[in-house]
Design a protein around this motif. Structure first.
Motif, PDB file in Angstrom:
ATOM      1  N   ARG A 171       0.699  -4.282  -9.485  1.00  0.00           N
ATOM      2  CA  ARG A 171       0.615  -3.765  -8.113  1.00  0.00           C
ATOM      3  C   ARG A 171       2.025  -3.738  -7.504  1.00  0.00           C
ATOM      4  N   ALA A 173       3.532  -1.687  -5.394  1.00  0.00           N
ATOM      5  CA  ALA A 173       3.780  -0.944  -4.157  1.00  0.00           C
ATOM      6  C   ALA A 173       4.664  -1.716  -3.179  1.00  0.00           C
ATOM      7  N   GLU A 198       6.703   6.786  -4.057  1.00  0.00           N
ATOM      8  CA  GLU A 198       6.060   6.129  -5.198  1.00  0.00           C
ATOM      9  C   GLU A 198       5.223   4.937  -4.739  1.00  0.00           C
ATOM     10  N   GLN A 202       1.149   4.403  -5.214  1.00  0.00           N
ATOM     11  CA  GLN A 202       0.537   3.200  -5.786  1.00  0.00           C
ATOM     12  C   GLN A 202      -0.481   2.573  -4.833  1.00  0.00           C
TER      13      GLN A 202
END
Length: 283
Positions: A171, A173, A198, A202
């Motif tokens: 994860r 992000a 990006e 995510q």
């Protein structure tokens, strides 16, 4: 005569053996109760660590640790609870105490560094991270290393640590957003835009990345709304952010239009945009 003397002796020995057997049984029962108490306490500790109100957990672990100051699990529980309660200064002191105890782990040292970062004590955070062997490689450790390197404007090390951290999590992000903000502060706007985009890909719920994305675009003179998932309220807030950026760049007419659109878009009264527009129109 000898037999008469032997009889009391045998009786006494029998009583002693009986007493020993009874004592052993009592000890066994006591141990059983102790084991039950430990299990109950462990369950309670787990419950308190996940309590809805972290301050209740702080009260519980502070009392338990006060009675058993040498138990690292209770001291650790107190430190975790203080962190959850966002009491960073107290958490730092608690984690420092944990790291000095027998049985402290590298994970404890990382949590100590994390508490120092939250307190804004970057120098102490770096010193804490330097105490952790390089062979201990976790996402949290490298994320903190990146933030500390950012704080000292050691951009090369920051980029290396951000890249490593991203490779250690499913994860990414949040760390992509942090890395993007680092690029934004350096004036590397196109790189920042790429990283924010990006991060949103995510995790489309990450509003901070959305807000940072429009900041990066606005810094390049691009005031068009990016094609990303957003609610009506989010759209209004992003338009307002772009309006503020336009003011800072001296694009006053563009800023007025952005504030007007933000006011029209927001499903409720958007006081912040209204005040900004009024200030520009009265200037």
């Amino acid at each position: 005569m000898r037999q008469q003397l032997l009889i009391p002796t045998v009786v006494v020995c029998g009583l002693i053996l009986s007493a020993c057997a009874k004592e052993t049984e009592e000890e066994k029962v006591e141990r059983t109760f102790q084991e039950v108490n430990v299990i109950d306490e462990t369950n309670l500790n787990d419950v308190m660590l996940n309590a809805a109100d972290p301050n209740e957990a702080v009260t519980y672990f502070r009392g338990a640790a006060g009675k058993n100051p040498d138990r690292i699990d209770l001291q650790r529980g107190l430190a975790i609870s203080l962190t959850r309660a966002k009491r960073s200064t107290e958490a730092s002191a608690a984690w420092k105490r944990v790291t000095a105890m027998s049985g402290a782990t590298n994970a404890d040292r990382v949590d100590y560094a994390d508490s120092l970062v939250r307190s804004g004590d970057w120098k102490a955070a770096k010193a804490a991270l330097d105490q952790i062997p390089p062979t201990y490689e976790t996402f949290k450790r490298y994320r903190l290393e990146a933030l500390v390197a950012d704080a000292s404007k050691d951009w090369k090390r920051a980029d290396q640590f951000y890249e490593t951290a991203i490779g250690l999590t499913t994860r990414p992000a949040g760390v992509m957003n942090n890395w993007g903000y680092s690029k934004l502060t350096r004036g590397q706007y196109s790189e920042a835009e790429r990283l924010f985009t990006e991060a949103i890909r995510q995790d489309s719920s990450l509003f901070t990345a959305k807000n940072n994305l429009v900041l990066a675009r606005s810094a390049q003179g691009n005031y068009s709304m990016p094609v990303i998932p957003m609610s009506q309220t989010e759209r209004a807030e992003l338009l307002n952010t772009m309006g503020i950026s336009a003011v800072k760049r001296g694009d006053i007419n563009t800023a007025k239009n952005l504030f007007r659109e933000a006011i029209a878009t927001h499903p409720q009264h958007f006081d912040e945009a209204v005040r900004s527009l009024r200030a520009l129109e009265e200037a």
